[in-house]
Design a protein around this motif. Structure first.
Motif, PDB file in Angstrom:
ATOM      1  N   PRO A  49       0.825  -1.222   0.000  1.00  0.00           N
ATOM      2  CA  PRO A  49       0.000   0.000   0.000  1.00  0.00           C
ATOM      3  C   PRO A  49       0.855   1.267   0.000  1.00  0.00           C
ATOM      4  O   PRO A  49       0.914   1.991   1.000  1.00  0.00           O
ATOM      5  CB  PRO A  49      -0.796  -0.132   1.297  1.00  0.00           C
ATOM      6  N   THR A  50       1.497   1.543  -1.106  1.00  0.00           N
ATOM      7  CA  THR A  50       2.331   2.754  -1.178  1.00  0.00           C
ATOM      8  C   THR A  50       1.429   3.991  -1.206  1.00  0.00           C
ATOM      9  O   THR A  50       0.243   3.908  -1.546  1.00  0.00           O
ATOM     10  CB  THR A  50       3.195   2.764  -2.446  1.00  0.00           C
ATOM     11  N   GLU A  51       2.027   5.136  -0.875  1.00  0.00           N
ATOM     12  CA  GLU A  51       1.268   6.386  -0.855  1.00  0.00           C
ATOM     13  C   GLU A  51       0.679   6.687  -2.231  1.00  0.00           C
ATOM     14  O   GLU A  51      -0.456   7.126  -2.356  1.00  0.00           O
ATOM     15  CB  GLU A  51       2.186   7.536  -0.432  1.00  0.00           C
ATOM     16  N   GLY A  52       1.475   6.434  -3.261  1.00  0.00           N
ATOM     17  CA  GLY A  52       1.028   6.695  -4.634  1.00  0.00           C
ATOM     18  C   GLY A  52      -0.178   5.851  -5.004  1.00  0.00           C
ATOM     19  O   GLY A  52      -1.121   6.341  -5.630  1.00  0.00           O
ATOM     20  N   ALA A  56      -3.886   7.248  -5.788  1.00  0.00           N
ATOM     21  CA  ALA A  56      -4.487   6.979  -7.103  1.00  0.00           C
ATOM     22  C   ALA A  56      -5.917   6.475  -6.939  1.00  0.00           C
ATOM     23  O   ALA A  56      -6.810   6.832  -7.710  1.00  0.00           O
ATOM     24  CB  ALA A  56      -3.647   5.955  -7.866  1.00  0.00           C
ATOM     25  N   TYR A  57      -6.153   5.650  -5.922  1.00  0.00           N
ATOM     26  CA  TYR A  57      -7.512   5.159  -5.696  1.00  0.00           C
ATOM     27  C   TYR A  57      -8.462   6.322  -5.421  1.00  0.00           C
ATOM     28  O   TYR A  57      -9.561   6.388  -5.971  1.00  0.00           O
ATOM     29  CB  TYR A  57      -7.565   4.167  -4.527  1.00  0.00           C
ATOM     30  N   HIS A  58      -8.017   7.226  -4.557  1.00  0.00           N
ATOM     31  CA  HIS A  58      -8.884   8.361  -4.200  1.00  0.00           C
ATOM     32  C   HIS A  58      -9.210   9.220  -5.415  1.00  0.00           C
ATOM     33  O   HIS A  58     -10.337   9.680  -5.562  1.00  0.00           O
ATOM     34  CB  HIS A  58      -8.246   9.199  -3.100  1.00  0.00           C
ATOM     35  N   ALA A  59      -8.230   9.406  -6.271  1.00  0.00           N
ATOM     36  CA  ALA A  59      -8.452  10.220  -7.469  1.00  0.00           C
ATOM     37  C   ALA A  59      -9.493   9.557  -8.380  1.00  0.00           C
ATOM     38  O   ALA A  59     -10.442  10.201  -8.835  1.00  0.00           O
ATOM     39  CB  ALA A  59      -7.137  10.439  -8.208  1.00  0.00           C
ATOM     40  N   VAL A  60      -9.327   8.243  -8.613  1.00  0.00           N
ATOM     41  CA  VAL A  60     -10.263   7.506  -9.475  1.00  0.00           C
ATOM     42  C   VAL A  60     -11.662   7.511  -8.855  1.00  0.00           C
ATOM     43  O   VAL A  60     -12.662   7.799  -9.511  1.00  0.00           O
ATOM     44  CB  VAL A  60      -9.782   6.050  -9.684  1.00  0.00           C
ATOM     45  N   ASN A  61     -11.726   7.205  -7.566  1.00  0.00           N
ATOM     46  CA  ASN A  61     -13.012   7.090  -6.877  1.00  0.00           C
ATOM     47  C   ASN A  61     -13.753   8.428  -6.804  1.00  0.00           C
ATOM     48  O   ASN A  61     -14.954   8.495  -7.017  1.00  0.00           O
ATOM     49  CB  ASN A  61     -12.769   6.533  -5.470  1.00  0.00           C
ATOM     50  N   ARG A  62     -12.985   9.487  -6.514  1.00  0.00           N
ATOM     51  CA  ARG A  62     -13.594  10.820  -6.418  1.00  0.00           C
ATOM     52  C   ARG A  62     -14.222  11.218  -7.752  1.00  0.00           C
ATOM     53  O   ARG A  62     -15.330  11.730  -7.807  1.00  0.00           O
ATOM     54  CB  ARG A  62     -12.531  11.843  -6.001  1.00  0.00           C
ATOM     55  N   PHE A  83     -12.715  -0.639  -9.793  1.00  0.00           N
ATOM     56  CA  PHE A  83     -11.395  -1.237  -9.582  1.00  0.00           C
ATOM     57  C   PHE A  83     -10.663  -1.531 -10.892  1.00  0.00           C
ATOM     58  O   PHE A  83      -9.430  -1.604 -10.901  1.00  0.00           O
ATOM     59  CB  PHE A  83     -11.497  -2.466  -8.676  1.00  0.00           C
ATOM     60  N   LEU A  84     -11.420  -1.676 -11.981  1.00  0.00           N
ATOM     61  CA  LEU A  84     -10.757  -1.820 -13.285  1.00  0.00           C
ATOM     62  C   LEU A  84     -10.026  -0.531 -13.627  1.00  0.00           C
ATOM     63  O   LEU A  84      -8.878  -0.528 -14.073  1.00  0.00           O
ATOM     64  CB  LEU A  84     -11.789  -2.158 -14.371  1.00  0.00           C
ATOM     65  N   ARG A  85     -10.728   0.599 -13.402  1.00  0.00           N
ATOM     66  CA  ARG A  85     -10.109   1.899 -13.666  1.00  0.00           C
ATOM     67  C   ARG A  85      -8.923   2.129 -12.744  1.00  0.00           C
ATOM     68  O   ARG A  85      -7.898   2.687 -13.136  1.00  0.00           O
ATOM     69  CB  ARG A  85     -11.118   3.032 -13.443  1.00  0.00           C
ATOM     70  N   TYR A  86      -9.099   1.686 -11.514  1.00  0.00           N
ATOM     71  CA  TYR A  86      -8.027   1.873 -10.531  1.00  0.00           C
ATOM     72  C   TYR A  86      -6.789   1.075 -10.918  1.00  0.00           C
ATOM     73  O   TYR A  86      -5.673   1.612 -10.935  1.00  0.00           O
ATOM     74  CB  TYR A  86      -8.523   1.473  -9.142  1.00  0.00           C
ATOM     75  N   LEU A  87      -6.966  -0.212 -11.239  1.00  0.00           N
ATOM     76  CA  LEU A  87      -5.824  -1.047 -11.619  1.00  0.00           C
ATOM     77  C   LEU A  87      -5.129  -0.459 -12.845  1.00  0.00           C
ATOM     78  O   LEU A  87      -3.897  -0.422 -12.919  1.00  0.00           O
ATOM     79  CB  LEU A  87      -6.275  -2.487 -11.898  1.00  0.00           C
ATOM     80  N   ASP A  88      -5.936   0.027 -13.762  1.00  0.00           N
ATOM     81  CA  ASP A  88      -5.384   0.662 -14.950  1.00  0.00           C
ATOM     82  C   ASP A  88      -4.545   1.883 -14.559  1.00  0.00           C
ATOM     83  O   ASP A  88      -3.447   2.096 -15.072  1.00  0.00           O
ATOM     84  CB  ASP A  88      -6.532   1.063 -15.887  1.00  0.00           C
ATOM     85  N   ALA A  89      -5.072   2.671 -13.609  1.00  0.00           N
ATOM     86  CA  ALA A  89      -4.392   3.903 -13.192  1.00  0.00           C
ATOM     87  C   ALA A  89      -3.044   3.614 -12.524  1.00  0.00           C
ATOM     88  O   ALA A  89      -2.118   4.424 -12.612  1.00  0.00           O
ATOM     89  CB  ALA A  89      -5.291   4.707 -12.256  1.00  0.00           C
TER      90      ALA A  89
END
Ligand SMILES: [Mg+2]
Length: 246
Positions: A49-52, A56-62, A83-89
């Motif tokens: 669980p790196t900071e990046g 990235a999850y918060h950006a996608v989810n927001r 989560f597809l978008r997140y994994l991609d990100a």
């Protein structure tokens, strides 16, 4: 406080008959619950669980929630693709197409397992409930939010729970508040105090629907121009104090 103001405030308080309470950021610690659930999702993929990765999850989810709240994205699509978008990100290849919904389901399970309450929230709810019928008025997924409230131990204080998924629209939409008023059996919106930490959803939405509003503002931010808010409080005990609840 000057005498005239004190009298006006007393009259204002006397007009309140029930309270709608936001959940996340007001009594439940969504940020910490979300962080823990996300750490577990990443671990299940063998990722640190790196900071990046967290950011990235918060950006996608927001982005997805903003589109959902604006009415341009369906809730089902949000959940299936989040989560597809997140994994991609974060540059992780998706093994199978149905991995997105599966990861999302796992994430929601873990999210519901972390009903972390904010410090002082139990006493806050107990005091308010001693005088007012309390209703939880929250955006989110019905099952997740209900489980979180149940597991938080705070549900005993509530007369009812309204989740945007059941209401058919999220705060700040008028439909959400109409549904909530209906559920609470309230005919006069002005007798309800909507309490929450988000100016856009709780305060602006509540005021537009005719409710009174109390903004939980622990950061002490100034009220922006054009936002009508009836009461601002910085710590949880402030609100029952100012409503004169012992
Ligand atoms: Mg909130």
């Amino acid at each position: 406080m000057a005498m005239a103001n004190a009298k006006a405030a007393d009259g204002w308080v006397a007009g309140i008959r029930s309270i709608f309470l936001d959940a996340d950021g007001t009594i439940l610690d969504f940020d910490e619950a979300e962080r823990r659930a996300l750490v577990r999702v990443l671990a299940s993929l063998g990722l640190e669980p790196t900071e990046g990765r967290m950011a990235a999850y918060h950006a996608v989810n927001r982005d997805l929630w903003r589109r959902f709240e604006a009415g341009t994205l369906d809730k089902g699509v949000l959940q299936a693709t989040r989560f597809l978008r997140y994994l991609d990100a974060i540059g992780v290849p998706v093994p199978e197409a149905d991995e997105g919904p599966r990861l999302n389901a796992r994430y929601l399970e873990w999210l519901a397992e972390s009903p972390l309450i904010l410090p002082g929230a139990d006493l806050f709810c107990r005091r308010l409930a001693s005088r007012y019928p309390l209703y939880l008025a929250t955006n989110g997924i019905s099952r997740t939010q209900r489980l979180r409230l149940e597991r938080s131990g705070l549900s005993v204080h509530f007369r009812g729970v309204v989740v945007s998924e059941d209401a058919g629209a999220p705060k700040p939409h008028g439909d959400f508040f109409r549904h909530a008023l209906d559920r609470a059996g309230v005919e006069e919106p002005g007798t309800v105090l909507m309490v929450g930490d988000m100016l856009e959803t709780d305060i602006r939405g509540g005021a537009a629907a005719g409710l009174r509003t109390a903004w939980f503002n622990p950061g002490g931010h100034p009220v922006p121009d054009g936002v009508r808010v009836d009461l601002v409080f910085r710590s949880l005990p402030d609100l029952p104090d100012r409503l004169g609840v012992p």
